[in-house]
Scaffold this motif. Structure first.
Motif, PDB file in Angstrom:
ATOM      1  N   ALA A  71      -3.985  -8.431  -0.385  1.00  0.00           N
ATOM      2  CA  ALA A  71      -3.886  -7.758  -1.788  1.00  0.00           C
ATOM      3  C   ALA A  71      -5.502  -7.244  -1.614  1.00  0.00           C
ATOM      4  N   ASN A  72      -6.489  -7.965  -1.002  1.00  0.00           N
ATOM      5  CA  ASN A  72      -7.738  -7.282  -1.291  1.00  0.00           C
ATOM      6  C   ASN A  72      -7.763  -5.851  -0.240  1.00  0.00           C
ATOM      7  N   ALA A  73      -7.084  -5.995   0.860  1.00  0.00           N
ATOM      8  CA  ALA A  73      -7.055  -4.910   1.753  1.00  0.00           C
ATOM      9  C   ALA A  73      -6.216  -3.781   1.009  1.00  0.00           C
ATOM     10  N   MET A  74      -5.240  -4.171   0.470  1.00  0.00           N
ATOM     11  CA  MET A  74      -4.226  -3.144  -0.098  1.00  0.00           C
ATOM     12  C   MET A  74      -4.906  -2.484  -1.298  1.00  0.00           C
ATOM     13  N   ILE A  75      -5.595  -3.139  -2.063  1.00  0.00           N
ATOM     14  CA  ILE A  75      -6.486  -2.490  -3.293  1.00  0.00           C
ATOM     15  C   ILE A  75      -7.851  -1.596  -2.586  1.00  0.00           C
ATOM     16  N   ALA A  76      -8.220  -2.133  -1.660  1.00  0.00           N
ATOM     17  CA  ALA A  76      -9.563  -1.326  -1.125  1.00  0.00           C
ATOM     18  C   ALA A  76      -9.076  -0.233  -0.498  1.00  0.00           C
ATOM     19  N   LEU A  77      -8.037  -0.136   0.228  1.00  0.00           N
ATOM     20  CA  LEU A  77      -7.410   1.084   1.185  1.00  0.00           C
ATOM     21  C   LEU A  77      -6.752   2.079   0.134  1.00  0.00           C
ATOM     22  N   PHE A  78      -6.101   1.590  -0.950  1.00  0.00           N
ATOM     23  CA  PHE A  78      -5.601   2.468  -2.025  1.00  0.00           C
ATOM     24  C   PHE A  78      -6.371   3.207  -2.710  1.00  0.00           C
ATOM     25  N   ASN A  79      -7.651   2.401  -3.326  1.00  0.00           N
ATOM     26  CA  ASN A  79      -8.767   3.092  -3.882  1.00  0.00           C
ATOM     27  C   ASN A  79      -9.672   4.094  -2.895  1.00  0.00           C
ATOM     28  N   LEU A  80      -9.536   3.831  -1.653  1.00  0.00           N
ATOM     29  CA  LEU A  80     -10.400   4.834  -0.610  1.00  0.00           C
ATOM     30  C   LEU A  80      -9.643   6.113  -0.530  1.00  0.00           C
ATOM     31  N   LEU A  81      -8.271   6.317  -0.811  1.00  0.00           N
ATOM     32  CA  LEU A  81      -7.499   7.536  -0.788  1.00  0.00           C
ATOM     33  C   LEU A  81      -8.459   8.582  -1.224  1.00  0.00           C
ATOM     34  N   PRO A  82      -8.364   9.771  -0.819  1.00  0.00           N
ATOM     35  CA  PRO A  82      -9.250  10.886  -1.025  1.00  0.00           C
ATOM     36  C   PRO A  82      -8.445  11.668  -2.415  1.00  0.00           C
ATOM     37  N   VAL A  83      -8.095  10.984  -3.252  1.00  0.00           N
ATOM     38  CA  VAL A  83      -7.466  11.449  -4.499  1.00  0.00           C
ATOM     39  C   VAL A  83      -8.087  11.040  -5.822  1.00  0.00           C
ATOM     40  N   LEU A  84      -8.504  11.816  -6.536  1.00  0.00           N
ATOM     41  CA  LEU A  84      -8.933  11.584  -8.086  1.00  0.00           C
ATOM     42  C   LEU A  84      -7.967  10.907  -8.669  1.00  0.00           C
ATOM     43  N   PRO A  85      -7.986   9.796  -9.782  1.00  0.00           N
ATOM     44  CA  PRO A  85      -9.516   9.414 -10.121  1.00  0.00           C
ATOM     45  C   PRO A  85      -9.766   8.296  -9.153  1.00  0.00           C
ATOM     46  N   LEU A  86      -9.376   7.829  -7.757  1.00  0.00           N
ATOM     47  CA  LEU A  86      -9.426   6.686  -7.163  1.00  0.00           C
ATOM     48  C   LEU A  86     -10.809   6.888  -6.717  1.00  0.00           C
ATOM     49  N   ASP A  87     -11.522   5.741  -5.900  1.00  0.00           N
ATOM     50  CA  ASP A  87     -12.797   5.751  -5.467  1.00  0.00           C
ATOM     51  C   ASP A  87     -13.128   6.831  -4.248  1.00  0.00           C
ATOM     52  N   GLY A  88     -11.910   6.926  -3.533  1.00  0.00           N
ATOM     53  CA  GLY A  88     -12.047   7.868  -2.337  1.00  0.00           C
ATOM     54  C   GLY A  88     -12.010   9.432  -2.825  1.00  0.00           C
ATOM     55  N   GLY A  89     -11.510   9.364  -3.983  1.00  0.00           N
ATOM     56  CA  GLY A  89     -11.520  11.000  -4.588  1.00  0.00           C
ATOM     57  C   GLY A  89     -12.710  11.292  -4.995  1.00  0.00           C
ATOM     58  N   LYS A  90     -13.477  10.382  -5.727  1.00  0.00           N
ATOM     59  CA  LYS A  90     -15.026  10.504  -6.174  1.00  0.00           C
ATOM     60  C   LYS A  90     -16.005  10.617  -5.074  1.00  0.00           C
ATOM     61  N   VAL A  91     -15.695  10.088  -4.002  1.00  0.00           N
ATOM     62  CA  VAL A  91     -16.754  10.343  -3.050  1.00  0.00           C
ATOM     63  C   VAL A  91     -16.663  11.518  -2.331  1.00  0.00           C
ATOM     64  N   LEU A  92     -15.241  11.881  -2.224  1.00  0.00           N
ATOM     65  CA  LEU A  92     -15.187  13.353  -1.646  1.00  0.00           C
ATOM     66  C   LEU A  92     -15.445  14.526  -2.534  1.00  0.00           C
ATOM     67  N   GLN A  93     -15.194  14.066  -3.802  1.00  0.00           N
ATOM     68  CA  GLN A  93     -15.695  15.169  -4.732  1.00  0.00           C
ATOM     69  C   GLN A  93     -17.500  15.272  -4.978  1.00  0.00           C
ATOM     70  N   ALA A  94     -17.946  14.056  -4.955  1.00  0.00           N
ATOM     71  CA  ALA A  94     -19.426  14.058  -4.942  1.00  0.00           C
ATOM     72  C   ALA A  94     -20.064  14.682  -3.858  1.00  0.00           C
ATOM     73  N   ALA A  95     -19.335  14.268  -2.550  1.00  0.00           N
ATOM     74  CA  ALA A  95     -20.005  14.805  -1.121  1.00  0.00           C
ATOM     75  C   ALA A  95     -19.549  16.265  -1.028  1.00  0.00           C
ATOM     76  N   LEU A  96     -18.692  17.019  -1.547  1.00  0.00           N
ATOM     77  CA  LEU A  96     -18.517  18.276  -1.669  1.00  0.00           C
ATOM     78  C   LEU A  96     -19.326  19.250  -2.698  1.00  0.00           C
ATOM     79  N   SER A  97     -19.720  18.021  -3.853  1.00  0.00           N
ATOM     80  CA  SER A  97     -20.625  18.758  -4.808  1.00  0.00           C
ATOM     81  C   SER A  97     -22.051  19.189  -4.097  1.00  0.00           C
TER      82      SER A  97
END
Length: 280
Positions: A119-145
Motif C-alpha cells: 500500500a505504501n509503495a502504491m501510494i508513493a509511486l502513484f503520487n510521484l506520477l508527473p501529473v498535477l495535482p500529484l506530488d510528481g506533477g508539483k515537482v515537475l512544475q516547480a523544476a520547470l519554473s
C-alpha cells in the motif's frame, strides 16, 4: 471536518464512499491502514511546509494521497516547493523500511506487513506520477519554473495534466467497448484529477497575479546576493501583460524597450512594469 493547530482536516467524499464499501465487504482493517498511510503521507507535507515558514490552511485526505492548501505569501521558492512535495513520498519510503525491518526480525503478521508495504509503495509511486495535482506533477512544475517563464509553466503543465486526466478516464471506460466491466476506481481517480486541473486552470490568472504581487522578495534576494539581472527585450508596442508573462520565478528582470529601428530606447526595472500593470 476538524481543526488541529489551525489546520483544517477533512475527508474527501471519495474516501467516505470507499469507507462505506469496506464495511460491507469486510475490508475495514485494510482501509484503516490506508487511512493511516495517507495521513502520515500528508503529515510529511505539512511538517515540511511549517519548517520553511509556510502556513498550511487545510488538508483533505484522499485514498491515494491528499490535497494541502498552502499560504506561501511569496516565501515558497521552487526548491522549497520541491522539498514539500517530496516530503510525502519520503514518509512512505520510511514506513516501507520500518515494515521490512519488522519482517526481517519476524515480528508481527507477515501477511499484514506485506499489505502495508504494498500500500505504501502504491501510494508513493502513484503520487510521484508527473501529473498535477500529484506530488510528481508539483515537482515537475516547480523544476520547470526555474527554467521557463512562470506563467507559461503554469499554463502548459496544467494543460498537459488535463490531457493526462482525460487519458485516465478513457482507460477506465475502454473495457466497456469490448464487453468488459467499468474500472470504477480508475474512473474516480481520473475524474478527480480532471476536476482539480480544470479548477487550477480557471484560477491561473489569480495565481499569476499573486506571483506578481510577491516579486518584491525576488528583488530583495537579487540585491543581497548581487546576482546578474536577466534582461527581457521587448518592442515598445508589445502589450504589458505579455511582457509580464515572460518573468521567471527565481530571476530578477530589467526590461529593455526597443523601437521600430531596433534601438534600445529605455531600460526599466520590473517593479515599474508591475506598478503600471496594477495601476491600470
Amino acid at each position: 471536518m476538524i481543526r488541529v493547530y489551525g489546520i483544517e482536516l477533512s475527508l474527501h467524499p471519495l474516501f467516505v464512499l470507499i469507507l462505506m464499501v469496506s464495511v460491507l465487504t469486510g475490508q475495514f482493517l485494510e482501509l484503516l491502514t490506508l487511512f493511516l498511510i495517507v495521513f502520515i503521507h500528508e503529515l510529511g507535507h505539512v511538517c515540511a511546509a511549517l519548517l520553511v515558514g509556510v502556513n498550511v490552511r487545510s488538508v483533505q485526505l484522499l485514498p491515494f494521497g491528499g490535497v494541502a492548501v498552502i499560504e506561501d505569501h511569496g516565501r515558497l521558492t521552487a526548491v522549497r516547493e520541491i522539498g514539500i512535495a517530496l516530503a510525502g513520498p519520503l514518509q512512505n519510503g520510511i514506513m516501507i523500511l520500518m515494515a521490512l525491518a519488522l519482517k526481517q526480525v519476524e515480528y508481527g503478521n507477515i501477511a499484514y506487513l506485506d499489505y502495508f508495504i504494498g500500500a505504501n509503495a502504491m501510494i508513493a509511486l502513484f503520487n510521484l506520477l508527473p501529473v498535477l495535482p500529484l506530488d510528481g506533477g508539483k515537482v515537475l512544475q516547480a523544476a520547470l519554473s526555474m527554467l521557463l517563464p512562470y506563467y507559461y509553466t503554469l499554463l502548459w503543465t496544467g494543460r498537459v495534466s488535463i490531457a493526462a486526466s482525460l487519458l485516465v478516464i478513457m482507460s477506465a471506460l475502454l473495457p466497456l467497448g469490448s464487453g468488459g466491466g467499468l474500472q470504477l476506481n480508475l474512473l474516480m481517480i481520473g475524474a478527480f484529477l480532471l476536476y482539480s486541473n480544470w479548477t487550477d486552470q480557471r484560477n491561473l490568472p489569480y495565481r499569476f497575479v499573486g506571483f506578481l504581487m510577491n516579486r518584491e522578495r525576488i528583488y530583495e534576494r537579487y540585491l543581497l546576493a548581487e546576482n546578474i539581472a536577466r534582461p527581457i527585450v521587448a518592442a515598445s508596442a508589445k502589450p504589458l501583460d505579455e511582457i509580464l508573462r515572460l518573468f521567471k520565478r527565481n530571476h530578477y528582470h530589467y526590461i529593455y524597450v526597443m523601437n521600430n529601428d531596433r534601438d534600445i530606447v529605455a531600460v526599466m526595472p520590473e517593479q515599474r512594469l508591475i506598478a503600471s500593470y496594477f495601476g491600470k
